[in-house]
Design a protein around this motif. Structure first.
Motif, short mmCIF file in Angstrom:
data_model
loop_
_atom_site.label_atom_id
_atom_site.label_comp_id
_atom_site.label_asym_id
_atom_site.label_seq_id
_atom_site.Cartn_x
_atom_site.Cartn_y
_atom_site.Cartn_z
N TYR A 112 0.82 -1.22 0.00
CA TYR A 112 0.00 0.00 0.00
C TYR A 112 0.85 1.27 0.00
O TYR A 112 0.38 2.32 -0.41
CB TYR A 112 -0.99 0.00 1.18
CG TYR A 112 -2.26 -0.73 0.82
CD1 TYR A 112 -2.34 -2.12 0.92
CD2 TYR A 112 -3.36 -0.04 0.33
CE1 TYR A 112 -3.50 -2.79 0.56
CE2 TYR A 112 -4.53 -0.71 -0.02
CZ TYR A 112 -4.59 -2.08 0.10
OH TYR A 112 -5.73 -2.74 -0.27
N SER A 116 0.20 4.09 -2.72
CA SER A 116 -0.01 5.51 -2.42
C SER A 116 0.90 6.39 -3.26
O SER A 116 0.59 7.55 -3.51
CB SER A 116 0.29 5.82 -0.95
OG SER A 116 -0.19 4.83 -0.11
N ASP A 119 -0.78 6.39 -7.07
CA ASP A 119 -2.21 6.66 -7.19
C ASP A 119 -3.01 5.67 -8.04
O ASP A 119 -3.20 5.86 -9.24
CB ASP A 119 -2.45 8.06 -7.74
CG ASP A 119 -3.94 8.38 -7.65
OD1 ASP A 119 -4.67 7.59 -7.01
OD2 ASP A 119 -4.36 9.42 -8.21
N THR A 120 -3.50 4.64 -7.41
CA THR A 120 -4.29 3.67 -8.17
C THR A 120 -5.79 3.85 -7.91
O THR A 120 -6.60 3.11 -8.42
CB THR A 120 -3.92 2.25 -7.74
OG1 THR A 120 -3.83 2.22 -6.32
CG2 THR A 120 -2.63 1.79 -8.37
N THR A 121 -6.13 4.84 -7.06
CA THR A 121 -7.54 4.94 -6.69
C THR A 121 -8.28 5.98 -7.53
O THR A 121 -9.50 6.05 -7.48
CB THR A 121 -7.68 5.35 -5.20
OG1 THR A 121 -6.95 6.55 -4.99
CG2 THR A 121 -7.17 4.26 -4.29
N HIS A 122 -7.52 6.77 -8.30
CA HIS A 122 -8.13 7.87 -9.03
C HIS A 122 -9.28 7.40 -9.93
O HIS A 122 -9.13 6.48 -10.72
CB HIS A 122 -7.07 8.57 -9.87
CG HIS A 122 -7.55 9.85 -10.45
ND1 HIS A 122 -7.74 10.98 -9.68
CD2 HIS A 122 -7.93 10.18 -11.70
CE1 HIS A 122 -8.21 11.95 -10.43
NE2 HIS A 122 -8.33 11.49 -11.67
N ILE A 129 -12.13 0.26 -5.24
CA ILE A 129 -10.99 0.49 -4.36
C ILE A 129 -10.87 -0.64 -3.33
O ILE A 129 -9.78 -1.15 -3.07
CB ILE A 129 -11.10 1.87 -3.66
CG1 ILE A 129 -11.06 2.97 -4.72
CG2 ILE A 129 -9.96 2.05 -2.67
CD1 ILE A 129 -11.31 4.35 -4.18
N SER A 296 -9.22 8.16 -0.57
CA SER A 296 -9.36 8.56 -1.97
C SER A 296 -10.24 9.80 -2.12
O SER A 296 -10.23 10.46 -3.15
CB SER A 296 -9.93 7.41 -2.80
OG SER A 296 -11.28 7.22 -2.48
N LEU A 302 -3.54 11.13 -0.98
CA LEU A 302 -2.44 10.20 -1.24
C LEU A 302 -1.33 10.37 -0.22
O LEU A 302 -0.72 9.39 0.23
CB LEU A 302 -1.86 10.43 -2.64
CG LEU A 302 -2.67 9.80 -3.77
CD1 LEU A 302 -2.00 10.06 -5.10
CD2 LEU A 302 -2.84 8.31 -3.55
N SER A 305 -2.48 8.79 2.94
CA SER A 305 -2.39 7.35 2.77
C SER A 305 -0.94 6.88 2.90
O SER A 305 -0.64 5.89 3.57
CB SER A 305 -2.96 7.00 1.39
OG SER A 305 -2.65 5.70 1.04
#
Ligand code: TRP
Length: 451
Positions: A112, A116, A119-122, A129, A296, A302, A305
């Motif tokens: 994780y 962070s 940025d994989t949550t955009h 997610i 997110s 980020l 996170s």
């Protein structure tokens, strides 16, 4: 000559590093959530003070008196063929078992950290997610890789020895950890003041309804786990302590810091959760699923996170170091191996032992096992260690220190370097009574006691 801590602060930070781990940041908030907050926290604090603290003092004291790691310690204090050495063995086995799956969970936090950064949550929905974790959990190769990376870091530090490895690392990592926890709590206060107010209410207002007798037992069990008691970790660290140090005072610091971080962990997780309309009783997924969803949506999410998962990884690392030191010092003391050999061998054994846990989410791994125990390898290890081995280990340690350790030695050791020498009778009696509380938990667990 046996290695010793360079400074008193170094010992406190290393021992607090052992105690403060995934148990504080990952587990405590979710079991508090499940048990309705308030009253559970109060009972937990009681358990820590009345059962945890006396046993912490006892473990460190046994280690310092013997100046050796668990197995040799019982031999030295009670004779070469004393049956109590089995307790030392239990500690070594426990160290391997716990570290093997602890490293897998710690590996997730490393994963994780990378997520962070990239940025994989955009633009993803909350479900997507949350799904990131499911994908990670199922990926055998990712789990193996992170397990390996985390364990290598641990081996690298323990390889350096007591002063130049463990103490030095903890003197840097622990202050970093404290700063990050503080920063996240302040961030929560500023970002979601309403969530913070709700968290306050949730944590501090006793809610009678939600607390069951089961919760009380859970509080007691957790107080062992979080203080790293019952398996010789504190004993091993205590064996590097000098006679001039104050065991009681150091124990108060260790227990105090551990408790503080657990409470602060609630104040940095619940404001997010309650302030963003999520439920606190999320179980183990609270940290790896719910939090990334909330992060997110935050400004500078980020960064938050990143800080959070670095914090989690640091907490896990300083605990893992002490787990590896237990098994390493066994080989050094009992088999007279050199440290490098001992660290590498224990590291490789733990690596291999962790493989089934790393592959646990993959499905199809050891299906017979799952059929037999009704849970996968990973959960079996966690269940076995935190529910049984540690509780039993703590029980036996308290009995040994309270009833079997020669009184003169115990008294001298308690008073040596301590300004709390006068409290000896108080400590001894609490220690002698504490096994009763633990016995209740054990009986409940084997089903002989129904609540
Ligand atoms: N105290 C650690 C935590 O809270 C977990 C733990 C249990 C542990 N027993 C231990 C760590 C022994 C090191 C050594 O996460």
């Amino acid at each position: 000559m046996r290695a010793h801590w360079g400074t008193r602060l170094g010992f406190i930070l290393a021992a607090a590093g052992s105690a403060i781990g995934l148990g504080n940041i990952w587990k405590f908030p979710y079991i508090t959530g499940e048990n309705g907050g308030g009253l559970f926290v109060l009972i937990y604090l009681g358990c820590v003070a009345v059962v945890g603290l006396p046993i912490m003092i006892a473990e460190i004291l046994i280690g310092r008196a013997a100046q050796s790691s668990p197995v040799s310690a019982y031999k030295r204090l009670s004779g070469e063929d004393s049956p109590w050495q089995a307790l030392g063995w239990l500690g070594v086995v426990c160290a391997f078992v716990i570290l093997s799956y602890y490293s897998v969970v710690a590996g997730w936090s490393l994963n994780y950290i990378i997520l962070s950064l990239v940025d994989t949550t955009h633009g993803k929905t909350p479900d997507q997610i949350g799904g990131i974790f499911d994908t990670l959990y199922k990926s055998g190769s990712a789990n193996l890789l992170w397990h390996f990376v985390f364990l290598s870091l641990t081996v690298g530090i323990v390889y350096g020895g007591v002063q130049r490895g463990i103490e030095k690392a903890c003197r840097v990592l622990m202050p970093m950890l404290f700063v990050m926890v503080g920063a996240l709590v302040v961030y929560c206060l500023i970002e979601t003041p309403s969530g913070f107010a709700k968290a306050f209410g949730f944590i501090l207002e006793p809610d009678r309804e939600k607390l069951t007798p089961r919760g009380v037992l859970e509080a007691l069990g957790h107080s062992f786990f979080t203080l790293s008691l019952g398996m010789g970790a504190m004993l091993t660290y205590g064996s590097y302590m000098s006679k001039e140090d104050d065991i009681t005072r150091s124990s108060l610091w260790i227990v105090g810091l551990d408790t503080l971080i657990s409470m602060l962990a609630c104040f940095m997780i619940f404001p997010f959760v309650l302030g963003h309309g999520q439920v606190p009783a999320q179980g183990p997924g609270l940290v790896f699923k719910t939090l990334p969803i909330i992060f997110s949506t935050l400004p500078a999410g980020l960064l938050v996170s990143l800080v959070f998962f670095v914090l989690l990884a640091l907490a896990a690392l300083t605990s893992a170091i002490s787990l590896l030191e237990v098994s390493t010092s066994y080989f050094i003391d009992e088999h007279e191996w050199e440290r490098p050999k001992a660290v590498l061998v224990t590291g490789v054994i733990t690596l291999v032992l962790g493989v089934p846990s790393a592959l646990a989410g993959g499905g199809g791994m050891l299906p017979e096992w799952e059929a037999m125990f009704g849970m996968n390898f990973f959960d079996t290890f966690d269940y076995l260690a935190s529910n049984w081995l540690l509780t039993f280990g703590g029980f036996a340690t308290a009995i040994y220190a309270g009833w079997f350790l020669p009184d003169r030695l115990r008294r001298e050791e308690f008073a040596s370097g301590s300004r709390f020498g006068k409290l000896y009778p108080v400590w001894l009696w609490t220690l002698r009574v504490s096994p009763v509380a633990i016995l209740v938990v054990l009986l409940y667990k084997v089903g002989l006691l129904k609540v």
